[in-house]
Enzyme design. Structure first.
Site, PDB file in Angstrom:
ATOM      1  N   GLU A 174      76.849  55.252 -27.794  1.00 41.01           N
ATOM      2  CA  GLU A 174      76.992  53.900 -27.527  1.00 41.01           C
ATOM      3  C   GLU A 174      78.366  53.332 -27.873  1.00 41.01           C
ATOM      4  O   GLU A 174      78.489  52.222 -28.643  1.00 41.01           O
ATOM      5  CB  GLU A 174      75.941  53.226 -28.440  1.00 41.01           C
ATOM      6  CG  GLU A 174      74.324  53.708 -28.011  1.00 41.01           C
ATOM      7  CD  GLU A 174      73.545  53.103 -28.931  1.00 41.01           C
ATOM      8  OE1 GLU A 174      72.350  52.715 -28.388  1.00 41.01           O
ATOM      9  OE2 GLU A 174      73.714  52.959 -30.079  1.00 41.01           O
TER      10      GLU A 174
HETATM   11  C1  TNX Z   1      69.904  53.797 -30.085  1.00 38.92           C
HETATM   12  S1  TNX Z   1      70.044  56.576 -29.752  1.00 38.92           S
HETATM   13  C2  TNX Z   1      70.727  54.265 -31.204  1.00 38.92           C
HETATM   14  C3  TNX Z   1      70.761  53.856 -32.437  1.00 38.92           C
HETATM   15  C4  TNX Z   1      69.551  52.623 -32.472  1.00 38.92           C
HETATM   16  C5  TNX Z   1      68.409  53.147 -31.870  1.00 38.92           C
HETATM   17  C6  TNX Z   1      67.487  52.258 -32.065  1.00 38.92           C
HETATM   18  C7  TNX Z   1      71.517  56.438 -30.356  1.00 38.92           C
HETATM   19  C8  TNX Z   1      72.067  57.683 -30.326  1.00 38.92           C
HETATM   20  N1  TNX Z   1      71.879  55.224 -30.849  1.00 38.92           N
HETATM   21  O1  TNX Z   1      71.931  53.590 -32.759  1.00 38.92           O
HETATM   22  O2  TNX Z   1      69.549  52.666 -34.032  1.00 38.92           O
HETATM   23  O3  TNX Z   1      68.735  53.099 -30.608  1.00 38.92           O
HETATM   24  O4  TNX Z   1      66.221  52.717 -31.631  1.00 38.92           O
END
Ligand code: TNX
Length: 541
Positions: free
Chosen positions: A345
């Site tokens: 992300e």
């Molecule tokens: C996505 S999945 C994220 C996390 C969040 C989560 C909450 C991923 C690699 N990153 O930063 O905590 O969703 O469900």
């Protein structure tokens, strides 16, 4: 002060009396109770099992023998003592652990390695239970440790209680040969959105060990907190670790505390995979050191739950000095092969900067003798075959890993994310990926989940618990259980032997085990929960 009435004293003595009666009974030579090993509710389900219809009874005379000197008496003695310690509170038996060069006398538990049995591999075991002996053999101490979890599950659920229980302590006879489908079976705990102390992490380790998992991934940094002391960059922990989601006081592990967690896990044959998330999810680090920001300005600490707004400055030399120092200190604390660098992300990092960054960080991780793991986005960089991509949402990223010869850990958010709510009435958690009921968490196969990704490409499976909405151990347990038991079975039991209708019945019997272990779990209406039978009940509340 209120003095106790005589009646109360007698009532208080009742458990002791019952226990004495049971002890007397267990010393008499009653014939063994018939028992059917094939009716036991083991999770994960073993690869093969043959029932012989009788039982072995633990008594105050039962000892634990470990084969010596193979594999070093200390390690096997320690494993034997682990079993003795597990069995003591509920049985009251002081089981003596002793090393032996020959087959032990009748009436005891015998742990033997190595068994030179290629089919069992690194973590498999064979359990041969007769009326006279419980013999557990394996190629490795890790295999013995997995087998001990089976012995625990073959005893009445009350064995898990901390107070004396009446018994009897019988184990059905037969032979179990068992080994895992996947080499990696783990869970992640995000200790950065909310901080959880050493004791909570140890309890989490014990709970996943019970279901034969072998990896614990710790999310040690994120926008909301930095949770591990780094001696060369001390503000990371002291400032970056000083809060959490909601503005609580946060916290961090000193290196000594962290080393204690790693050792505790290692004693249970569980590898700790530390994650420092970068270049995104770095607000806590950016707030601690202004020089890590492109504009040289440190942002405020962050206590909300947004994602994707922070990035390290990927074109500054100091950034790589920082990464090198952090990875060096972390690698020195990490006996396992992987350092997880996050990589997810990165919505405010330009794609070319992201690729440049991941390629450089991969070299740094390798230079410190470790393999890089990262979320599936890292596959847009140039991965080495030794690196590992953790699939959470993008099939294209998973395929890019396969094309580069890198292995995959399967953590589909729609199936394995333990922070996903069970249904629309669940008070904790999120639901951006899906509502994940207990059946949905179980009914899928890692080897067919993503087109173009097959079993050979997959290292294993991991269930992550993100902690934006999770603040204490009870809440952790409620989201983790019972779904994690199903994930453990997916990682261990061959796909052809897994079936929800049959699994849910076995799971229903684990209610008594959750209760005996004090695990707060979600009592899904989809599972035929079985009340603890009377001999599994505590003598007093
Ligand atoms: C996505 S999945 C994220 C996390 C969040 C989560 C909450 C991923 C690699 N990153 O930063 O905590 O969703 O469900």
């Amino acid at each position: 002060m209120i003095s106790e009435k005589p009646g109360n004293v007698l009532l208080n003595l009742l458990p002791v009396f019952i226990f004495l009666m049971m002890s007397v009974l267990s010393c008499t030579t009653e014939p063994p109770t018939p028992k059917d090993l094939s009716k036991e509710n083991l999770i994960p389900k073993p690869v093969s099992l043959t029932a012989t219809g009788s039982s072995f009874r633990l008594t105050d005379k039962t000892g634990i023998y470990v084969q010596s000197p193979a594999a070093g008496p200390n390690e096997l003695t320690r494993i034997g003592q682990y079993l003795a310690d597990k069995l003591k509170p509920a049985t009251g038996f002081e089981m003596l652990v002793q090393a032996t060069g020959q087959a032990p006398p009748s009436g005891h538990i015998y742990l033997a390695v190595p068994s030179n049995d290629p089919e069992l591999g690194e973590e498999g075991y064979e359990l041969n239970i007769t009326e006279e002996q419980v013999k557990l053999s394996a190629n490795t101490p890790a295999g013995l440790f997995r087998g001990l979890q089976t012995i625990r599950q073959l005893l009445p659920a009350a064995i898990e209680r901390e107070e004396l229980q009446p018994g009897p302590w019988e184990i059905a006879t037969g032979i179990i040969r068992d080994y895992p489908a996947y080499a990696y079976r783990g869970s992640m705990l995000d200790v950065s959105r909310h901080f959880f102390g050493v004791e909570d992490v140890k309890r989490y380790i014990d709970l996943i060990a019970f279901y034969k998992m072998n990896a614990m991934h710790l999310g040690l940094s994120n926008d909301q907190g930095w949770r591990i002391e780094i001696k060369s960059w001390p503000n990371l922990a002291t400032h970056g670790g000083s809060t959490e989601v909601g503005g609580g006081k946060g916290g961090y592990y000193s290196q000594e505390e962290y080393a204690d967690i790693v050792q505790y896990a290692q004693d249970r044959y569980i590898t700790i995979i530390p994650e420092i998330d970068m270049p995104g999810h770095t607000n806590a680090a950016l707030a601690s050191y202004p020089e890590l920001n492109c504009d040289g300005q440190a942002p405020e600490l962050y206590t909300g739950i947004k994602v994707g707004f922070s990035t390290l400055c990927t074109r500054k030399d100091i950034t790589y000095q920082f990464v090198d120092d952090v990875i060096r200190e972390l690698a020195a604390l990490t006996p396992g092969p992987y350092i997880h660098i996050g990589g997810d992300e990165t919505h405010v990092t330009a794609t070319e900067d992201y690729i440049y960054f991941i390629n450089k960080v991969q070299d740094i991780v390798n230079a410190h003798g470790k393999q890089m793991a990262g979320w599936d986005e890292i596959t847009i960089a140039s991965l080495k075959p030794t690196s590992v991509a953790q699939f959470w949402s993008s099939a294209d990223h998973a395929k890019a890993a396969v094309e580069q010869g890198a292995k995959i850990i399967m953590s589909p958010a729609t199936k394995t994310y333990l922070d996903m709510q069970y249904d629309s009435t669940t008070a904790l958690g999120l639901h951006w990926a899906a509502y994940v009921e207990v059946d949905s968490a179980y009914i899928w196969d890692p080897a067919t989940f993503v087109d173009g990704v097959s079993k050979e490409d997959i290292l294993g499976i991991e269930s992550p618990l993100w902690s934006e909405t999770i603040t204490n151990m009870d809440e952790i347990e409620y989201m983790v259980f019972p779904r994690l038991a199903g994930h453990a079975e997916i990682g261990w039991t061959p796909a052809a032997d897994r079936n929800w209708e049959e699994y849910k019945v076995r799971l229903g019997h684990h209610k008594a085990r959750f209760e005996a272990m004090g695990v707060d779990f979600y009592p899904s209406g989809l599972v035929p929960w079985v009340e603890a039978v009377s001999d599994d009940m505590p003598l007093k509340d």
